[in-house]
Write a protein that holds these residues in place. Structure first.
Motif, PDB file in Angstrom:
ATOM      1  N   ARG A  35       0.822  -1.213   0.000  1.00 23.36           N
ATOM      2  CA  ARG A  35       0.000   0.000   0.000  1.00 23.36           C
ATOM      3  C   ARG A  35       0.855   1.262   0.000  1.00 23.36           C
ATOM      4  NH1 ARG A  35      -2.530  -0.900   4.579  1.00 23.36           N
ATOM      5  NH2 ARG A  35      -1.914   1.076   5.461  1.00 23.36           N
ATOM      6  N   SER A  36       1.994   1.243   0.693  1.00 23.34           N
ATOM      7  CA  SER A  36       2.830   2.447   0.771  1.00 23.34           C
ATOM      8  C   SER A  36       3.446   2.810  -0.571  1.00 23.34           C
ATOM      9  CB  SER A  36       3.933   2.263   1.822  1.00 23.34           C
ATOM     10  OG  SER A  36       4.899   1.337   1.368  1.00 23.34           O
ATOM     11  N   SER A  37       3.472   1.872  -1.506  1.00 23.53           N
ATOM     12  CA  SER A  37       4.011   2.170  -2.834  1.00 23.53           C
ATOM     13  C   SER A  37       2.922   2.646  -3.798  1.00 23.53           C
ATOM     14  CB  SER A  37       4.706   0.924  -3.408  1.00 23.53           C
ATOM     15  OG  SER A  37       3.757  -0.078  -3.711  1.00 23.53           O
ATOM     16  N   ARG A  38       1.682   2.687  -3.305  1.00 23.54           N
ATOM     17  CA  ARG A  38       0.538   3.075  -4.129  1.00 23.54           C
ATOM     18  C   ARG A  38      -0.209   4.209  -3.431  1.00 23.54           C
ATOM     19  NH1 ARG A  38      -3.179  -1.319  -4.055  1.00 23.54           N
ATOM     20  NH2 ARG A  38      -4.027  -0.625  -6.035  1.00 23.54           N
ATOM     21  N   ALA A  39      -1.004   4.922  -4.149  1.00 31.88           N
ATOM     22  CA  ALA A  39      -1.783   6.018  -3.573  1.00 31.88           C
ATOM     23  C   ALA A  39      -3.100   5.481  -3.031  1.00 31.88           C
ATOM     24  CB  ALA A  39      -2.019   7.105  -4.611  1.00 31.88           C
ATOM     25  N   VAL A  40      -3.001   4.553  -2.090  1.00 31.07           N
ATOM     26  CA  VAL A  40      -4.182   3.930  -1.503  1.00 31.07           C
ATOM     27  C   VAL A  40      -4.194   4.277  -0.023  1.00 31.07           C
ATOM     28  CG1 VAL A  40      -5.352   1.750  -1.024  1.00 31.07           C
ATOM     29  CG2 VAL A  40      -4.096   2.048  -3.161  1.00 31.07           C
ATOM     30  N   ILE A  41      -5.247   4.959   0.403  1.00 28.63           N
ATOM     31  CA  ILE A  41      -5.275   5.387   1.804  1.00 28.63           C
ATOM     32  C   ILE A  41      -6.388   4.731   2.604  1.00 28.63           C
ATOM     33  CG2 ILE A  41      -4.126   7.584   1.355  1.00 28.63           C
ATOM     34  CD1 ILE A  41      -6.876   8.916   1.405  1.00 28.63           C
ATOM     35  N   THR A 133       4.294   7.173 -10.385  1.00 28.05           N
ATOM     36  CA  THR A 133       4.894   6.527  -9.220  1.00 28.05           C
ATOM     37  C   THR A 133       5.364   7.604  -8.246  1.00 28.05           C
ATOM     38  OG1 THR A 133       6.568   4.933  -8.480  1.00 28.05           O
ATOM     39  CG2 THR A 133       7.170   6.355 -10.319  1.00 28.05           C
ATOM     40  N   PHE A 134       5.464   7.245  -6.976  1.00 23.94           N
ATOM     41  CA  PHE A 134       5.989   8.202  -6.012  1.00 23.94           C
ATOM     42  C   PHE A 134       7.446   8.486  -6.326  1.00 23.94           C
ATOM     43  CE2 PHE A 134       2.598   6.402  -3.134  1.00 23.94           C
ATOM     44  CZ  PHE A 134       1.803   7.528  -3.192  1.00 23.94           C
ATOM     45  N   VAL A 135       7.873   9.701  -6.046  1.00 25.85           N
ATOM     46  CA  VAL A 135       9.229  10.136  -6.389  1.00 25.85           C
ATOM     47  C   VAL A 135      10.292   9.280  -5.682  1.00 25.85           C
ATOM     48  CG1 VAL A 135       9.502  11.924  -4.607  1.00 25.85           C
ATOM     49  CG2 VAL A 135      10.585  12.225  -6.850  1.00 25.85           C
ATOM     50  N   ASP A 136       9.957   8.706  -4.539  1.00 26.07           N
ATOM     51  CA  ASP A 136      10.938   7.894  -3.813  1.00 26.07           C
ATOM     52  C   ASP A 136      10.818   6.394  -4.116  1.00 26.07           C
ATOM     53  OD1 ASP A 136       8.514   7.567  -2.532  1.00 26.07           O
ATOM     54  OD2 ASP A 136       9.318   7.786  -0.508  1.00 26.07           O
ATOM     55  N   ASN A 137       9.983   6.012  -5.084  1.00 27.59           N
ATOM     56  CA  ASN A 137       9.825   4.595  -5.436  1.00 27.59           C
ATOM     57  C   ASN A 137      10.754   4.261  -6.612  1.00 27.59           C
ATOM     58  OD1 ASN A 137       9.010   2.024  -6.125  1.00 27.59           O
ATOM     59  ND2 ASN A 137       6.839   2.440  -5.842  1.00 27.59           N
ATOM     60  N   ASP A 138      12.030   4.134  -6.282  1.00 31.97           N
ATOM     61  CA  ASP A 138      13.052   3.874  -7.303  1.00 31.97           C
ATOM     62  C   ASP A 138      12.800   2.566  -8.051  1.00 31.97           C
ATOM     63  OD1 ASP A 138      14.392   6.223  -6.579  1.00 31.97           O
ATOM     64  OD2 ASP A 138      15.636   5.176  -5.106  1.00 31.97           O
ATOM     65  N   GLY A 153       7.826  14.295 -15.959  1.00 33.60           N
ATOM     66  CA  GLY A 153       7.810  15.405 -15.013  1.00 33.60           C
ATOM     67  C   GLY A 153       7.452  14.957 -13.616  1.00 33.60           C
ATOM     68  N   VAL A 154       7.514  15.892 -12.708  1.00 32.14           N
ATOM     69  CA  VAL A 154       7.179  15.631 -11.313  1.00 32.14           C
ATOM     70  C   VAL A 154       5.995  16.509 -10.933  1.00 32.14           C
ATOM     71  CG1 VAL A 154       7.982  15.784  -8.917  1.00 32.14           C
ATOM     72  CG2 VAL A 154       9.556  15.020 -10.709  1.00 32.14           C
ATOM     73  N   ALA A 155       4.980  15.880 -10.406  1.00 36.09           N
ATOM     74  CA  ALA A 155       3.823  16.602  -9.873  1.00 36.09           C
ATOM     75  C   ALA A 155       4.070  16.781  -8.377  1.00 36.09           C
ATOM     76  CB  ALA A 155       2.546  15.830 -10.135  1.00 36.09           C
ATOM     77  N   VAL A 169       5.969  11.101  -9.824  1.00 32.87           N
ATOM     78  CA  VAL A 169       6.669  11.195 -11.104  1.00 32.87           C
ATOM     79  C   VAL A 169       5.730  10.665 -12.185  1.00 32.87           C
ATOM     80  CG1 VAL A 169       8.704  10.519 -12.428  1.00 32.87           C
ATOM     81  CG2 VAL A 169       8.878  10.800  -9.947  1.00 32.87           C
ATOM     82  N   ASP A 170       5.546  11.464 -13.223  1.00 36.14           N
ATOM     83  CA  ASP A 170       4.712  11.072 -14.358  1.00 36.14           C
ATOM     84  C   ASP A 170       5.590  10.471 -15.446  1.00 36.14           C
ATOM     85  OD1 ASP A 170       2.324  12.094 -13.225  1.00 36.14           O
ATOM     86  OD2 ASP A 170       2.841  14.109 -13.892  1.00 36.14           O
ATOM     87  N   TYR A 171       5.141   9.339 -15.982  1.00 43.08           N
ATOM     88  CA  TYR A 171       5.839   8.652 -17.067  1.00 43.08           C
ATOM     89  C   TYR A 171       4.894   8.486 -18.244  1.00 43.08           C
ATOM     90  CZ  TYR A 171       9.936   7.287 -14.368  1.00 43.08           C
ATOM     91  OH  TYR A 171      11.103   7.292 -13.655  1.00 43.08           O
ATOM     92  N   GLY A 172       5.455   8.420 -19.446  1.00 40.55           N
ATOM     93  CA  GLY A 172       4.657   8.171 -20.638  1.00 40.55           C
ATOM     94  C   GLY A 172       5.413   7.317 -21.633  1.00 40.55           C
ATOM     95  N   LEU A 173       4.653   6.602 -22.448  1.00 40.93           N
ATOM     96  CA  LEU A 173       5.218   5.774 -23.512  1.00 40.93           C
ATOM     97  C   LEU A 173       4.278   5.850 -24.701  1.00 40.93           C
ATOM     98  CD1 LEU A 173       7.328   3.696 -24.526  1.00 40.93           C
ATOM     99  CD2 LEU A 173       5.926   1.920 -23.447  1.00 40.93           C
ATOM    100  N   LEU A 174       4.817   6.263 -25.854  1.00 39.46           N
ATOM    101  CA  LEU A 174       4.038   6.332 -27.085  1.00 39.46           C
ATOM    102  C   LEU A 174       4.238   5.063 -27.895  1.00 39.46           C
ATOM    103  CD1 LEU A 174       4.837  10.012 -28.128  1.00 39.46           C
ATOM    104  CD2 LEU A 174       2.844   9.153 -26.859  1.00 39.46           C
ATOM    105  N   GLU A 175       3.214   4.705 -28.632  1.00 38.53           N
ATOM    106  CA  GLU A 175       3.261   3.476 -29.416  1.00 38.53           C
ATOM    107  C   GLU A 175       4.473   3.435 -30.337  1.00 38.53           C
ATOM    108  OE1 GLU A 175       0.569   0.976 -32.629  1.00 38.53           O
ATOM    109  OE2 GLU A 175       0.120   3.079 -32.251  1.00 38.53           O
TER     110      GLU A 175
END
Length: 182
Positions: A35-41, A133-138, A153-155, A169-175
């Protein structure tokens, strides 16, 4: 024991979850380490998990959620979520995943993500995948980067989890990026 194999990855199979997987999913989605690695509260209930059984889920059944198995053992869950406005029309999805704590660092997340990315682009006709993903989730950042995702980018202070604001941290992948890397 889970539904039939839907996708195969490097050392993993992805299957629709069924009623026999309910206890595993509830236990691990509520594990504080996962749970700590996800935005689940809030706790994940059996009813919430039941809504994800069968492979499709969400408000419009355009979202896909599959159990990750290594041999006969359940190890995690992977999603392509298409609930945002225009997600279907604009051909994008958000990739999300978790692996049971006792199976961290065994390569299952990377294998499951790679299989789901291939499915998203080849079978669903997606143009773009995104992940957060969270910024500290390497570890999660390494998984995404191994599969070809680009850090976008970083939100700052996007999630309030555990009594504190956390950067994401926002990630993206294009086809076409993914196809060029094959």
């Amino acid at each position: 024991m889970s539904g039939p194999v839907f996708l195969r990855g490097d050392g993993v199979t992805l299957c629709p979850a069924d009623q026999s997987d309910l206890e595993f999913l509830c236990e691990h989605e509520n594990d504080p380490r996962v749970r700590s690695s996800r935005a689940v509260i809030t706790p994940t209930s059996a009813d919430q998990v039941t809504a994800r059984l069968g492979g499709t889920m969400g408000q419009n059944e355009e979202s896909v959620g599959l159990l990750v198995r290594a041999g006969d053992e359940r190890v995690g869950f992977v999603y392509l979520v298409r609930e945002e406005s225009n997600a279907v029309e604009f051909r994008f999805a958000e990739l999300a995943y978790w692996i049971a704590h006792e199976h961290w660092n065994e390569g299952y997340a990377t294998a499951a993500v790679a299989a789901m990315v291939e499915y998203g682009f080849d079978e669903l006709g997606l143009h773009r995948l995104k992940a957060v993903t969270f910024v500290d989730n390497d570890a999660s950042q390494r998984v995404l980067e191994k599969v070809g995702f680009e850090r976008e980018g970083v939100a700052r202070e996007e999630a309030f989890v555990g009594g504190e604001w956390r950067d994401c941290v926002d990630y993206g992948l294009l086809e076409d990026e993914w196809r060029d890397s094959e």
